[in-house]
Scaffold this motif. Structure first.
Motif, PDB file in Angstrom:
ATOM      1  N   SER A  19       0.830  -1.207   0.000  1.00 27.09           N
ATOM      2  CA  SER A  19       0.000   0.000   0.000  1.00 27.09           C
ATOM      3  C   SER A  19       0.865   1.258   0.000  1.00 27.09           C
ATOM      4  O   SER A  19       0.511   2.259  -0.645  1.00 27.09           O
ATOM      5  N   ALA A  20       2.005   1.257   0.676  1.00 30.37           N
ATOM      6  CA  ALA A  20       2.887   2.428   0.665  1.00 30.37           C
ATOM      7  C   ALA A  20       3.429   2.680  -0.742  1.00 30.37           C
ATOM      8  O   ALA A  20       3.437   3.822  -1.224  1.00 30.37           O
ATOM      9  N   LEU A  21       3.875   1.605  -1.401  1.00 30.73           N
ATOM     10  CA  LEU A  21       4.383   1.767  -2.774  1.00 30.73           C
ATOM     11  C   LEU A  21       3.285   2.255  -3.714  1.00 30.73           C
ATOM     12  O   LEU A  21       3.512   3.156  -4.539  1.00 30.73           O
ATOM     13  N   ALA A  22       2.110   1.665  -3.601  1.00 29.02           N
ATOM     14  CA  ALA A  22       1.021   2.059  -4.501  1.00 29.02           C
ATOM     15  C   ALA A  22       0.623   3.519  -4.288  1.00 29.02           C
ATOM     16  O   ALA A  22       0.443   4.279  -5.249  1.00 29.02           O
ATOM     17  N   MET A  23       0.495   3.929  -3.012  1.00 27.77           N
ATOM     18  CA  MET A  23       0.099   5.320  -2.750  1.00 27.77           C
ATOM     19  C   MET A  23       1.180   6.310  -3.155  1.00 27.77           C
ATOM     20  O   MET A  23       0.883   7.397  -3.669  1.00 27.77           O
ATOM     21  N   LEU A  24       2.455   5.949  -2.958  1.00 28.23           N
ATOM     22  CA  LEU A  24       3.539   6.848  -3.356  1.00 28.23           C
ATOM     23  C   LEU A  24       3.608   6.991  -4.875  1.00 28.23           C
ATOM     24  O   LEU A  24       3.835   8.085  -5.406  1.00 28.23           O
ATOM     25  N   SER A  27       0.238   8.930  -6.037  1.00 24.67           N
ATOM     26  CA  SER A  27       0.109  10.346  -5.647  1.00 24.67           C
ATOM     27  C   SER A  27       1.292  11.184  -6.123  1.00 24.67           C
ATOM     28  O   SER A  27       1.198  12.409  -6.178  1.00 24.67           O
ATOM     29  N   GLN A  28       2.373  10.524  -6.433  1.00 22.32           N
ATOM     30  CA  GLN A  28       3.608  11.205  -6.855  1.00 22.32           C
ATOM     31  C   GLN A  28       4.004  12.267  -5.837  1.00 22.32           C
ATOM     32  O   GLN A  28       4.417  13.378  -6.191  1.00 22.32           O
ATOM     33  N   ALA A  29       3.876  11.939  -4.576  1.00 21.04           N
ATOM     34  CA  ALA A  29       4.217  12.875  -3.504  1.00 21.04           C
ATOM     35  C   ALA A  29       5.727  13.025  -3.421  1.00 21.04           C
ATOM     36  O   ALA A  29       6.482  12.045  -3.465  1.00 21.04           O
ATOM     37  N   SER A  30       6.178  14.259  -3.305  1.00 20.89           N
ATOM     38  CA  SER A  30       7.610  14.513  -3.191  1.00 20.89           C
ATOM     39  C   SER A  30       7.927  15.343  -1.948  1.00 20.89           C
ATOM     40  O   SER A  30       9.087  15.486  -1.585  1.00 20.89           O
ATOM     41  N   SER A  31       6.911  15.862  -1.274  1.00 23.17           N
ATOM     42  CA  SER A  31       7.144  16.655  -0.079  1.00 23.17           C
ATOM     43  C   SER A  31       7.185  15.750   1.150  1.00 23.17           C
ATOM     44  O   SER A  31       6.603  14.663   1.177  1.00 23.17           O
ATOM     45  N   THR A  32       7.873  16.201   2.173  1.00 24.17           N
ATOM     46  CA  THR A  32       8.009  15.419   3.402  1.00 24.17           C
ATOM     47  C   THR A  32       6.665  15.193   4.085  1.00 24.17           C
ATOM     48  O   THR A  32       6.390  14.059   4.516  1.00 24.17           O
ATOM     49  N   VAL A  37       2.303  11.358   5.566  1.00 24.90           N
ATOM     50  CA  VAL A  37       0.885  10.981   5.600  1.00 24.90           C
ATOM     51  C   VAL A  37       0.688   9.615   4.954  1.00 24.90           C
ATOM     52  O   VAL A  37      -0.040   8.747   5.471  1.00 24.90           O
ATOM     53  N   ILE A  38       1.335   9.394   3.822  1.00 27.97           N
ATOM     54  CA  ILE A  38       1.217   8.097   3.126  1.00 27.97           C
ATOM     55  C   ILE A  38       1.802   6.984   3.983  1.00 27.97           C
ATOM     56  O   ILE A  38       1.237   5.880   4.073  1.00 27.97           O
ATOM     57  N   PHE A  40       2.043   6.849   7.333  1.00 31.95           N
ATOM     58  CA  PHE A  40       1.139   6.547   8.444  1.00 31.95           C
ATOM     59  C   PHE A  40      -0.140   5.864   7.966  1.00 31.95           C
ATOM     60  O   PHE A  40      -0.687   4.990   8.653  1.00 31.95           O
ATOM     61  N   ALA A  41      -0.610   6.233   6.793  1.00 31.21           N
ATOM     62  CA  ALA A  41      -1.797   5.562   6.247  1.00 31.21           C
ATOM     63  C   ALA A  41      -1.487   4.095   5.940  1.00 31.21           C
ATOM     64  O   ALA A  41      -2.307   3.201   6.201  1.00 31.21           O
ATOM     65  N   ALA A  42      -0.299   3.839   5.382  1.00 30.08           N
ATOM     66  CA  ALA A  42       0.088   2.458   5.076  1.00 30.08           C
ATOM     67  C   ALA A  42       0.245   1.647   6.357  1.00 30.08           C
ATOM     68  O   ALA A  42      -0.172   0.478   6.423  1.00 30.08           O
ATOM     69  N   LEU A  43       0.835   2.240   7.381  1.00 30.16           N
ATOM     70  CA  LEU A  43       0.978   1.536   8.659  1.00 30.16           C
ATOM     71  C   LEU A  43      -0.385   1.238   9.292  1.00 30.16           C
ATOM     72  O   LEU A  43      -0.607   0.154   9.834  1.00 30.16           O
TER      73      LEU A  43
END
Length: 106
Positions: A19-24, A27-32, A37-38, A40-43
Motif C-alpha cells: 500500500s505504501a508503494l502504490a500510494m507513493l 500520488s507522486q508525492a515529493s514533499s516530506t 501521511v502516506i 502513516f496511512a500504510a501503517l
C-alpha cells in the motif's frame, strides 16, 4: 493480549509495503508531509489487516468418558463364530453346492 501469529505478521507487513508503494506511485508525492501521511496511512492499513486475520481455533477439549465398570461387575461373554452349513450353502445360484465329478474327456 495474545501474541501475533505468523499469518498476521506476514499479511500486515505485505499490506504496509504494497500500500505504501502504490500510494507513493499514484500520488507522486515529493514533499516530506505528503510522504509522512502516506507512511502513516500504510501503517494503519497494515495494522487493520493484521488485526482482522482470523486467529487459529483451539482444539476442543476432549469430553471425559464415564468411568469403566469394575471388573467384578462385568460378565464375560463367549464369542461364537457362525460358519455356513456346507450342505445348504451355495456360492453361486447357477452352480450346485457340491462339486460334480465327471469323467475327463477322451
Amino acid at each position: 493480549m495474545p501474541r501475533p501469529t505468523v499469518a498476521q505478521l506476514t499479511y500486515g507487513s505485505v499490506t504496509v509495503v504494497c500500500s505504501a508503494l502504490a500510494m507513493l506511485l499514484l500520488s507522486q508525492a515529493s514533499s516530506t508531509p505528503g510522504i509522512a501521511v502516506i507512511t502513516f496511512a500504510a501503517l494503519g492499513l497494515g495494522l487493520l489487516v493484521a488485526l482482522t486475520v482470523p486467529l487459529p481455533q483451539r482444539a476442543p477439549e476432549p469430553v471425559a468418558e464415564p468411568a469403566a465398570k469394575a471388573p467384578e461387575d462385568q460378565i464375560p461373554v463367549q464369542r461364537t463364530v457362525l460358519t455356513p452349513d456346507p450342505a445348504t450353502h451355495q456360492t453361486h445360484p447357477s452352480r450346485p453346492a457340491h462339486p460334480v465329478r465327471e469323467p475327463a474327456g477322451p
